[in-house]
Write a protein that holds these residues in place. Structure first.
Motif, PDB file in Angstrom:
ATOM      1  N   UNK A  38     -56.223 -38.366 -27.780  1.00  0.00           N
ATOM      2  CA  UNK A  38     -56.009 -36.922 -27.832  1.00  0.00           C
ATOM      3  C   UNK A  38     -55.792 -36.408 -26.416  1.00  0.00           C
ATOM      4  N   UNK A  39     -54.749 -35.728 -26.181  1.00  0.00           N
ATOM      5  CA  UNK A  39     -54.426 -35.235 -24.846  1.00  0.00           C
ATOM      6  C   UNK A  39     -54.968 -33.822 -24.664  1.00  0.00           C
ATOM      7  N   UNK A  40     -55.603 -33.593 -23.535  1.00  0.00           N
ATOM      8  CA  UNK A  40     -56.109 -32.269 -23.217  1.00  0.00           C
ATOM      9  C   UNK A  40     -55.503 -31.821 -21.895  1.00  0.00           C
ATOM     10  N   UNK A  41     -55.131 -30.555 -21.782  1.00  0.00           N
ATOM     11  CA  UNK A  41     -54.523 -30.088 -20.544  1.00  0.00           C
ATOM     12  C   UNK A  41     -55.541 -30.053 -19.417  1.00  0.00           C
ATOM     13  N   UNK A  42     -55.068 -30.289 -18.227  1.00  0.00           N
ATOM     14  CA  UNK A  42     -55.898 -30.187 -17.041  1.00  0.00           C
ATOM     15  C   UNK A  42     -54.999 -30.010 -15.834  1.00  0.00           C
ATOM     16  N   UNK A  43     -55.368 -29.099 -14.950  1.00  0.00           N
ATOM     17  CA  UNK A  43     -54.508 -28.822 -13.808  1.00  0.00           C
ATOM     18  C   UNK A  43     -55.361 -28.362 -12.639  1.00  0.00           C
ATOM     19  N   UNK A  44     -55.046 -28.846 -11.445  1.00  0.00           N
ATOM     20  CA  UNK A  44     -55.758 -28.404 -10.247  1.00  0.00           C
ATOM     21  C   UNK A  44     -54.794 -27.611  -9.369  1.00  0.00           C
ATOM     22  N   UNK A  45     -55.358 -26.727  -8.570  1.00  0.00           N
ATOM     23  CA  UNK A  45     -54.586 -25.813  -7.730  1.00  0.00           C
ATOM     24  C   UNK A  45     -54.956 -26.028  -6.264  1.00  0.00           C
ATOM     25  N   UNK A  46     -53.957 -25.885  -5.392  1.00  0.00           N
ATOM     26  CA  UNK A  46     -54.216 -26.029  -3.964  1.00  0.00           C
ATOM     27  C   UNK A  46     -55.204 -25.004  -3.439  1.00  0.00           C
ATOM     28  N   UNK A  47     -55.275 -23.856  -4.087  1.00  0.00           N
ATOM     29  CA  UNK A  47     -56.182 -22.804  -3.628  1.00  0.00           C
ATOM     30  C   UNK A  47     -57.653 -23.186  -3.800  1.00  0.00           C
ATOM     31  N   UNK A  48     -57.915 -24.263  -4.539  1.00  0.00           N
ATOM     32  CA  UNK A  48     -59.309 -24.690  -4.717  1.00  0.00           C
ATOM     33  C   UNK A  48     -59.960 -25.017  -3.383  1.00  0.00           C
ATOM     34  N   UNK A  49     -59.158 -25.492  -2.430  1.00  0.00           N
ATOM     35  CA  UNK A  49     -59.724 -25.825  -1.118  1.00  0.00           C
ATOM     36  C   UNK A  49     -60.080 -24.562  -0.335  1.00  0.00           C
ATOM     37  N   UNK A  50     -59.337 -23.485  -0.530  1.00  0.00           N
ATOM     38  CA  UNK A  50     -59.683 -22.214   0.118  1.00  0.00           C
ATOM     39  C   UNK A  50     -60.980 -21.662  -0.461  1.00  0.00           C
ATOM     40  N   UNK A  51     -61.133 -21.744  -1.793  1.00  0.00           N
ATOM     41  CA  UNK A  51     -62.374 -21.301  -2.429  1.00  0.00           C
ATOM     42  C   UNK A  51     -63.551 -22.126  -1.915  1.00  0.00           C
ATOM     43  N   UNK A  52     -63.355 -23.435  -1.822  1.00  0.00           N
ATOM     44  CA  UNK A  52     -64.409 -24.312  -1.308  1.00  0.00           C
ATOM     45  C   UNK A  52     -64.742 -23.975   0.135  1.00  0.00           C
ATOM     46  N   UNK A  53     -63.725 -23.686   0.948  1.00  0.00           N
ATOM     47  CA  UNK A  53     -63.956 -23.347   2.350  1.00  0.00           C
ATOM     48  C   UNK A  53     -64.796 -22.080   2.483  1.00  0.00           C
ATOM     49  N   UNK A  54     -64.447 -21.034   1.733  1.00  0.00           N
ATOM     50  CA  UNK A  54     -65.206 -19.784   1.816  1.00  0.00           C
ATOM     51  C   UNK A  54     -66.650 -19.984   1.369  1.00  0.00           C
ATOM     52  N   UNK A  55     -66.836 -20.745   0.313  1.00  0.00           N
ATOM     53  CA  UNK A  55     -68.201 -20.985  -0.168  1.00  0.00           C
ATOM     54  C   UNK A  55     -69.010 -21.793   0.836  1.00  0.00           C
ATOM     55  N   UNK A  56     -68.399 -22.814   1.428  1.00  0.00           N
ATOM     56  CA  UNK A  56     -69.131 -23.626   2.402  1.00  0.00           C
ATOM     57  C   UNK A  56     -69.451 -22.833   3.665  1.00  0.00           C
ATOM     58  N   UNK A  57     -68.553 -21.947   4.082  1.00  0.00           N
ATOM     59  CA  UNK A  57     -68.846 -21.098   5.239  1.00  0.00           C
ATOM     60  C   UNK A  57     -70.017 -20.166   4.945  1.00  0.00           C
ATOM     61  N   UNK A  58     -70.087 -19.664   3.711  1.00  0.00           N
ATOM     62  CA  UNK A  58     -71.214 -18.821   3.324  1.00  0.00           C
ATOM     63  C   UNK A  58     -72.513 -19.610   3.387  1.00  0.00           C
TER      64      UNK A  58
END
Length: 476
Positions: A38-58
């Motif tokens: 069974x195939x399920x959709x999944x997709x990652x976005x380049x902006x995930x690294x920006x979200x990670x950066x802001x969270x890690x800086x916090x």
């Protein structure tokens, strides 16, 4: 419309096939079941690294502000009239800030990352600002500083607990452990930088420094340098809050995995599931006891090393390298866990064995009059740094194992419970330290004892990988 462009439906976690109530993985992922996939959709976005950066800086800023006073405790005593009780309390505000931990976890579960992160960063701005208010009355100034540390402590539940939630929401299964490690380790790196920045910027009083500083160590000069550190931290926290306010989405348009799209248990059912799961309670204690003891010990490292004639600057470097080493090794271990799945228990056994040996070495070295072991700068540096490397690098591995063990309990609630327990143990130790701070060799003995207990608990733990089973088998 292609599968990558469709929105993934919410999925209820599937039950493992009959005879496999718990799927155990050792040395690899479980093979997919026979028959049509069974195939399920999944997709990652380049902006995930920006979200990670802001969270890690916090997280970095929160750790930096929390650990401001421990590395410069001798200078703070001179400039603001702090006593030993004040220094311990300034560190103690961190675990006290975890008392409303479950309110923040409820907010994360119901409102998502953006609302929770904005509230957290706003509390940090208020706290950092309170510490900067120029009041000539030292009594009022000390109260403002204590209030600022408390507000910063209230940000702790988010920066410590939300890392697995962020990694599941934004990252694919083969990046989750790495993202969790980066997001959870950076708050410790902030505390490490406080060990470095504080002693280098703030001069040490004459009676606690190996180098005579003459007029440079006057009370007013020390106070001015401390205030410069406080203003710099306030500016950094304000900048991070502004960036998060401008851009910090709660979730991507499409989920990156089946686990990210699946339904989770309710808030009440999650607590019932956690408190009734004996295996979870085992590893929760295995995490909370040694990490709580180590966090409290690190926060007053200068106070612990002063009796063995270690300068404020040397104590700062020891604390800095122990946490930096832990961050580097922790991220490396998490990346290894992403490539070779199902090895979390083995990794923890190796790390906790090393932590037990390193903490025993440090404790015996400090009792040189009894053990006759050489007490040198090299031995103190080596034992402390190894202890920090082994314990700090275990944090993201523990977090991933928690989530795998109790899935489909939400990640924020799971990690909220264990970090709350960790801060309870940290708070109890610091509470006793406020009364028994004249002779603190007992604090050192808590380290090897807690590491050994954690090692025994992990040895008895039976691992399972329920979330990994969902992502690998169902998405095939």
């Amino acid at each position: 419309m292609s599968g990558a462009e469709e929105r993934a439906p919410l999925l209820a976690p599937p039950q493992p096939p009959a005879g496999r109530a718990r799927v155990r993985v050792a040395g690899g992922v479980p093979p997919p079941p026979p028959g049509p996939s069974r195939s399920r959709p999944g997709r990652v976005y380049g902006r995930r690294w920006l979200v990670l950066l802001l969270f890690t800086l916090l997280g970095f800023a929160q750790g930096l502000v929390w650990n401001t006073w421990g590395p410069i405790q001798n200078s703070a005593r001179r400039a603001f009239g702090f006593g030993g009780w004040d220094i311990a309390l300034l560190v103690f505000w961190g675990p006290i800030g975890f008392l409303p931990c479950f309110a923040f976890m409820w907010l994360l579960d119901k409102k998502g990352l953006r609302v929770t992160v904005l509230l957290t960063s706003f509390l940090m701005v208020l706290g950092a600002g309170l510490r900067c208010i120029p009041v000539s009355d030292l009594t009022i100034r000390k109260r403002l500083i204590h209030g600022g540390q408390l507000l910063n402590g209230l940000a702790g539940p988010t920066v410590m607990n939300a890392a697995p939630f962020l990694s599941t929401t934004w990252f694919s299964p083969d990046e989750r452990a790495t993202a969790t490690a980066i997001a959870s380790m950076l708050s410790y790196l902030g505390a490490a930088c406080a060990f470095l920045v504080g002693p280098l910027v703030v001069p040490s009083p004459n009676e606690t420094s190996h180098l005579p500083l003459a007029s440079e160590s006057s009370t007013e000069h020390i106070k001015d340098r401390i205030e410069a550190v406080l203003y710099a931290e306030f500016g950094m926290v304000s900048l991070i809050f502004s960036a998060a306010l401008a851009y910090f989405p709660s979730r991507p348009p499409f989920p990156p995995s089946v686990a990210a799209a699946s339904q989770r248990l309710s808030y009440r059912r999650s607590f019932c599931r956690l408190l009734s799961n004996f295996r979870f309670l085992m590893i929760a204690l295995a995490y909370a006891i040694p990490l709580g003891v180590f966090s409290g010990w690190s926060g007053v490292l200068d106070l612990i090393l002063t009796p063995v004639h270690v300068s404020q600057v040397d104590a700062g470097w020891i604390g800095f390298w122990s946490i930096v080493g832990g961050c580097v090794v922790g991220i490396a271990m998490a990346r290894f866990a992403d490539f070779i799945r199902g090895m979390l228990k083995l990794i923890l056994l190796l790390l906790l064995s090393g932590a037990t040996l390193a903490s025993t070495w440090f404790t015996l070295t400090c009792l040189t009059s009894v053990t006759h072991l050489p007490l040198t700068t090299a031995t103190l540096y080596t034992s402390c740094i190894l202890l920090g490397v082994f314990l700090n690098s275990s944090i993201p591995i523990f977090f991933e194992l928690f989530v795998e063990t109790v899935y489909p309990v939400p990640e924020g609630i799971t990690c909220g419970v264990v970090t709350f327990l960790s801060n309870v143990f940290m708070g109890v130790l610091l509470f006793f330290l406020t009364f028994y701070h004249t002779e603190i060799s007992w604090f050192n003995w808590c380290l090897p004892g807690s590491c050994l207990l954690s090692l025994l608990l992990i040895l008895c733990f039976r691992e399972s990988y329920d979330r990994l089973y969902l992502d690998v088998v169902v998405s095939v």
